[in-house]
Write a protein that holds these residues in place. Structure first.
Motif, PDB file in Angstrom:
ATOM      1  N   LEU A  96       0.825  -1.212   0.000  1.00 44.34           N
ATOM      2  CA  LEU A  96       0.000   0.000   0.000  1.00 44.34           C
ATOM      3  C   LEU A  96       0.860   1.264   0.000  1.00 44.34           C
ATOM      4  CD1 LEU A  96      -2.907  -1.030   2.419  1.00 44.34           C
ATOM      5  CD2 LEU A  96      -2.877  -1.023  -0.084  1.00 44.34           C
ATOM      6  N   ARG A  97       2.064   1.167   0.561  1.00 46.27           N
ATOM      7  CA  ARG A  97       2.979   2.321   0.535  1.00 46.27           C
ATOM      8  C   ARG A  97       3.589   2.521  -0.845  1.00 46.27           C
ATOM      9  NH1 ARG A  97       4.778   0.465   5.490  1.00 46.27           N
ATOM     10  NH2 ARG A  97       6.515  -0.616   4.498  1.00 46.27           N
ATOM     11  N   GLU A  98       3.962   1.414  -1.512  1.00 46.38           N
ATOM     12  CA  GLU A  98       4.808   1.515  -2.708  1.00 46.38           C
ATOM     13  C   GLU A  98       4.066   1.430  -4.037  1.00 46.38           C
ATOM     14  OE1 GLU A  98       7.683  -1.619  -2.128  1.00 46.38           O
ATOM     15  OE2 GLU A  98       7.981  -0.965  -0.057  1.00 46.38           O
ATOM     16  N   ALA A  99       2.997   0.655  -4.091  1.00 43.85           N
ATOM     17  CA  ALA A  99       2.399   0.336  -5.395  1.00 43.85           C
ATOM     18  C   ALA A  99       1.685   1.538  -5.992  1.00 43.85           C
ATOM     19  CB  ALA A  99       1.429  -0.825  -5.245  1.00 43.85           C
ATOM     20  N   ARG A 100       1.796   1.679  -7.311  1.00 46.06           N
ATOM     21  CA  ARG A 100       1.111   2.764  -8.032  1.00 46.06           C
ATOM     22  C   ARG A 100       0.235   2.224  -9.155  1.00 46.06           C
ATOM     23  NH1 ARG A 100       2.091   4.757  -4.246  1.00 46.06           N
ATOM     24  NH2 ARG A 100       3.485   6.436  -3.631  1.00 46.06           N
ATOM     25  N   ASP A 101       0.157   0.924  -9.291  1.00 45.47           N
ATOM     26  CA  ASP A 101      -0.531   0.361 -10.458  1.00 45.47           C
ATOM     27  C   ASP A 101      -1.568  -0.680 -10.036  1.00 45.47           C
ATOM     28  OD1 ASP A 101       1.197  -1.508  -9.496  1.00 45.47           O
ATOM     29  OD2 ASP A 101       2.030  -2.076 -11.443  1.00 45.47           O
ATOM     30  N   ILE A 102      -2.353  -0.340  -9.007  1.00 49.91           N
ATOM     31  CA  ILE A 102      -3.359  -1.285  -8.511  1.00 49.91           C
ATOM     32  C   ILE A 102      -4.708  -0.570  -8.424  1.00 49.91           C
ATOM     33  CG2 ILE A 102      -4.054  -2.681  -6.512  1.00 49.91           C
ATOM     34  CD1 ILE A 102      -1.104  -3.003  -5.856  1.00 49.91           C
ATOM     35  N   ASP A 103      -5.756  -1.225  -8.899  1.00 49.28           N
ATOM     36  CA  ASP A 103      -7.123  -0.697  -8.758  1.00 49.28           C
ATOM     37  C   ASP A 103      -7.879  -1.386  -7.635  1.00 49.28           C
ATOM     38  OD1 ASP A 103      -6.972   0.894 -11.225  1.00 49.28           O
ATOM     39  OD2 ASP A 103      -6.924  -1.074 -12.206  1.00 49.28           O
ATOM     40  N   ALA A 104      -7.557  -2.661  -7.403  1.00 58.62           N
ATOM     41  CA  ALA A 104      -8.348  -3.451  -6.448  1.00 58.62           C
ATOM     42  C   ALA A 104      -7.449  -4.482  -5.781  1.00 58.62           C
ATOM     43  CB  ALA A 104      -9.484  -4.163  -7.182  1.00 58.62           C
ATOM     44  N   VAL A 105      -7.876  -4.914  -4.591  1.00 58.38           N
ATOM     45  CA  VAL A 105      -7.099  -5.905  -3.841  1.00 58.38           C
ATOM     46  C   VAL A 105      -7.998  -7.084  -3.478  1.00 58.38           C
ATOM     47  CG1 VAL A 105      -5.620  -6.303  -1.826  1.00 58.38           C
ATOM     48  CG2 VAL A 105      -5.720  -4.027  -2.852  1.00 58.38           C
ATOM     49  N   ALA A 106      -7.475  -8.292  -3.668  1.00 61.98           N
ATOM     50  CA  ALA A 106      -8.167  -9.507  -3.228  1.00 61.98           C
ATOM     51  C   ALA A 106      -7.517  -9.928  -1.913  1.00 61.98           C
ATOM     52  CB  ALA A 106      -8.027 -10.599  -4.280  1.00 61.98           C
ATOM     53  N   ILE A 107      -8.276  -9.824  -0.829  1.00 59.99           N
ATOM     54  CA  ILE A 107      -7.728 -10.066   0.510  1.00 59.99           C
ATOM     55  C   ILE A 107      -8.062 -11.485   0.958  1.00 59.99           C
ATOM     56  CG2 ILE A 107      -7.927  -9.403   2.949  1.00 59.99           C
ATOM     57  CD1 ILE A 107      -8.128  -6.570   2.052  1.00 59.99           C
ATOM     58  N   PHE A 108      -7.018 -12.297   1.052  1.00 62.46           N
ATOM     59  CA  PHE A 108      -7.194 -13.674   1.524  1.00 62.46           C
ATOM     60  C   PHE A 108      -6.316 -13.887   2.758  1.00 62.46           C
ATOM     61  CE2 PHE A 108      -8.203 -13.966  -3.054  1.00 62.46           C
ATOM     62  CZ  PHE A 108      -9.500 -14.426  -2.938  1.00 62.46           C
ATOM     63  N   THR A 109      -6.371 -12.914   3.662  1.00 65.05           N
ATOM     64  CA  THR A 109      -5.627 -13.020   4.916  1.00 65.05           C
ATOM     65  C   THR A 109      -6.522 -13.683   5.969  1.00 65.05           C
ATOM     66  OG1 THR A 109      -6.317 -10.788   5.515  1.00 65.05           O
ATOM     67  CG2 THR A 109      -4.217 -11.005   4.343  1.00 65.05           C
ATOM     68  N   GLU A 110      -6.034 -13.767   7.195  1.00 65.15           N
ATOM     69  CA  GLU A 110      -6.769 -14.469   8.248  1.00 65.15           C
ATOM     70  C   GLU A 110      -8.066 -13.733   8.591  1.00 65.15           C
ATOM     71  OE1 GLU A 110      -3.868 -12.953   8.611  1.00 65.15           O
ATOM     72  OE2 GLU A 110      -2.310 -14.466   8.944  1.00 65.15           O
ATOM     73  N   ALA A 111      -9.096 -14.504   8.962  1.00 61.84           N
ATOM     74  CA  ALA A 111     -10.399 -13.906   9.269  1.00 61.84           C
ATOM     75  C   ALA A 111     -10.302 -12.743  10.270  1.00 61.84           C
ATOM     76  CB  ALA A 111     -11.361 -14.983   9.774  1.00 61.84           C
ATOM     77  N   PRO A 112      -9.545 -12.857  11.367  1.00 65.11           N
ATOM     78  CA  PRO A 112      -9.545 -11.749  12.328  1.00 65.11           C
ATOM     79  C   PRO A 112      -8.915 -10.460  11.775  1.00 65.11           C
ATOM     80  CG  PRO A 112      -8.761 -13.780  13.358  1.00 65.11           C
ATOM     81  CD  PRO A 112      -8.829 -14.037  11.883  1.00 65.11           C
ATOM     82  N   ASN A 113      -8.247 -10.536  10.613  1.00 69.08           N
ATOM     83  CA  ASN A 113      -7.636  -9.331  10.025  1.00 69.08           C
ATOM     84  C   ASN A 113      -8.452  -8.712   8.894  1.00 69.08           C
ATOM     85  OD1 ASN A 113      -5.301  -9.041  11.556  1.00 69.08           O
ATOM     86  ND2 ASN A 113      -4.249 -10.649  10.401  1.00 69.08           N
ATOM     87  N   HIS A 114      -9.559  -9.337   8.521  1.00 68.58           N
ATOM     88  CA  HIS A 114     -10.251  -8.860   7.315  1.00 68.58           C
ATOM     89  C   HIS A 114     -10.672  -7.398   7.427  1.00 68.58           C
ATOM     90  CE1 HIS A 114     -11.396 -13.206   5.948  1.00 68.58           C
ATOM     91  NE2 HIS A 114     -10.129 -12.930   5.783  1.00 68.58           N
ATOM     92  N   GLU A 115     -11.314  -7.081   8.538  1.00 75.07           N
ATOM     93  CA  GLU A 115     -11.842  -5.706   8.662  1.00 75.07           C
ATOM     94  C   GLU A 115     -10.705  -4.695   8.592  1.00 75.07           C
ATOM     95  OE1 GLU A 115     -12.444  -2.126  11.022  1.00 75.07           O
ATOM     96  OE2 GLU A 115     -11.454  -3.875  11.834  1.00 75.07           O
ATOM     97  N   LYS A 116      -9.625  -4.965   9.306  1.00 69.98           N
ATOM     98  CA  LYS A 116      -8.487  -4.028   9.301  1.00 69.98           C
ATOM     99  C   LYS A 116      -7.898  -3.914   7.887  1.00 69.98           C
ATOM    100  CE  LYS A 116      -4.341  -5.231  10.865  1.00 69.98           C
ATOM    101  NZ  LYS A 116      -3.277  -5.663  11.773  1.00 69.98           N
ATOM    102  N   HIS A 117      -7.718  -5.030   7.221  1.00 72.56           N
ATOM    103  CA  HIS A 117      -7.092  -5.000   5.895  1.00 72.56           C
ATOM    104  C   HIS A 117      -7.998  -4.352   4.848  1.00 72.56           C
ATOM    105  CE1 HIS A 117      -4.060  -8.370   7.086  1.00 72.56           C
ATOM    106  NE2 HIS A 117      -3.733  -7.191   7.539  1.00 72.56           N
TER     107      HIS A 117
END
Ligand code: NAD
Length: 393
Positions: A96-117
């Protein structure tokens, strides 16, 4: 690779989809894959190389993977290989700090982190598709609502049961009025031993993972999605009982303070209907299944216990098998990596919703209607089955 930043209004103008798209509601549209300007692509990043490996984002004709990330080096390599993507980040945060070429993110992290991510991505102006569940607490649900409203970013939950082909069939029969009044349903998700100390998923390098002792009703969406995904009605009240296997040490000292690895809830809906909803991490039954009871039609999904597929009713369609839904997605995506053939349909729906500037099928409202009832059901189980009202956010 397409370098152009996606402007949603501009896209609609460019692809000539505005009129259809704006009135498309949440229904996936047929045949639009061919209509899209082939130069227009969603640039997506995939974060989380466990379940996140089971999709084919790079094979959608209107999507390209412009970044992958996992905290684990082995999973970063696996993600790069799966999505044929050279650009790799050692964390979502650095991406999130470095990327400049992203429109969308697919978040497949742990359930307790979904809201934060999800929040981190939306604050950065990125659309999100998130693995289930949407969140674990009512406070997190409110924060998701707030950030989605404030930023205007698109949220979709990757609920696989929504695009199980049996669920597609039930939804379309319901929409055609074939059920009459669908007054009762039984929805269930059985996954023996997950969260138990004997499951390898409970540990990584000797440390407990988020799955250790994870409460079943905080993972309700594969069950609740089988009603919300058919009728769209809202759960309003619940009474739930829980049980914990005394031979499972994970129930004695888990992070969630949960004594349950089995839970059975009885829900009332805003249409005064009844839904019996099970989530079991114990026993021997397996899989996600529903049976839907209407005044004119009963629909039985097949199950791990040998239950057959059956449509019962005087005017029931005479199907021996389901219609073929694979023609609704681009041919390049016709993989079935599991979960009832749902993954490519989720992929296609998210990409199409972004291009058409419309709400996706499992938008935040639907996601919370699948998730919050479980949070309240878990609380009811803690209170010995007390009937509780489900807040409507
Ligand atoms: N049918 C389904 O819908 C289905 C099936 C399986 C899993 N899931 C869901 O998918 C999600 C992932 O499941 P899993 O089994 O792969 O879990 P997991 O714990 O094995 O994997 C999560 C991964 O996210 C990575 N991660 C966490 N924080 C990160 C960060 N800040 N930056 C980069 N990477 C980060 C971790 O390193 C880990 O590899 C879970 O929420 C689970 O509930 C859904």
């Amino acid at each position: 690779m397409t370098q152009k930043r996606i402007s949603r209004r501009g896209l609609l103008k460019e692809t000539g989809l505005a009129a259809t798209a704006l009135f498309a509601g949440t229904r996936p549209l047929r045949g639009l894959a061919q209509a899209v300007n082939s130069q227009t692509r969603i640039r997506i990043a995939v974060v989380g190389g466990g379940f996140g490996l089971d999709f084919h984002w790079h094979e959608h004709p209107s999507c390209e993977v412009t970044g992958v990330s996992d905290l684990r080096p082995d999973r970063r390599v696996a993600l790069q290989s799966r999505y044929q993507c050279e650009t790799v980040y050692d964390s979502l945060e650095s991406m999130l700090r470095e990327a400049r070429d992203i429109d969308a993110v697919a978040i497949f992290t742990e359930a307790p982190n979904h809201e934060k991510h999800v929040r981190m991505c939306m604050e950065r102006g990125l659309h999100v598709i998130s693995a289930v569940p949407a969140c674990l607490t009512l406070e997190e649900a409110e924060r998701l609502r707030e950030v989605t409203n404030r930023t205007g970013m698109t949220y979709m939950m990757a609920e696989t049961s929504y695009y199980r082909h049996y669920c597609i069939a039930a939804r379309e029969l319901y929409e055609a009025g074939q059920f009459g009044e669908l007054f009762y349903s039984e929805v269930e998700y059985y996954h023996p031993h997950i969260g138990h100390t004997i499951s390898p998923l409970s540990f990584h390098e000797g440390q407990r993972t988020w799955r250790y002792g994870y409460p079943p009703m905080l993972y309700p969406t594969h069950s609740t999605g089988l009603l919300v995904g058919v009728t769209g009605e809202r759960f309003t009240e619940v009474s739930c009982l829980g049980w914990g296997n005394p031979e499972n040490p994970a129930l004695k000292d888990n992070h969630y303070r949960s004594p349950f690895n089995v839970a059975s809830a009885l829900f009332k809906t805003d249409r005064n209907h009844i839904c019996r909803c099970n989530v079991f991490w114990d026993g021997t039954a397996e899989g996600e299944r529903a049976q839907w009871f209407g005044t004119k039609l009963t629909f039985y999904m097949p199950g791990s216990g040998g239950q057959p597929f059956r449509l019962q009713g005087p005017e029931a369609p005479e199907w021996t098998e389901l219609p073929d839904y694979w023609g609704r997605i681009p041919q390049t995506l016709t993989h079935n990596p599991g979960h009832g053939g749902s993954h490519p349909f989720l992929t296609h729906e998210f990409v199409r919703a972004l291009l058409e500037e419309r709400e996706p099928a499992v938008n935040l409202d639907a996601a919370l209607n699948m998730t919050i009832p479980g949070i309240v059901a878990h609380e009811s189980a803690h209170r010995g089955g007390e009937q509780l009202t489900i807040p409507q956010l």
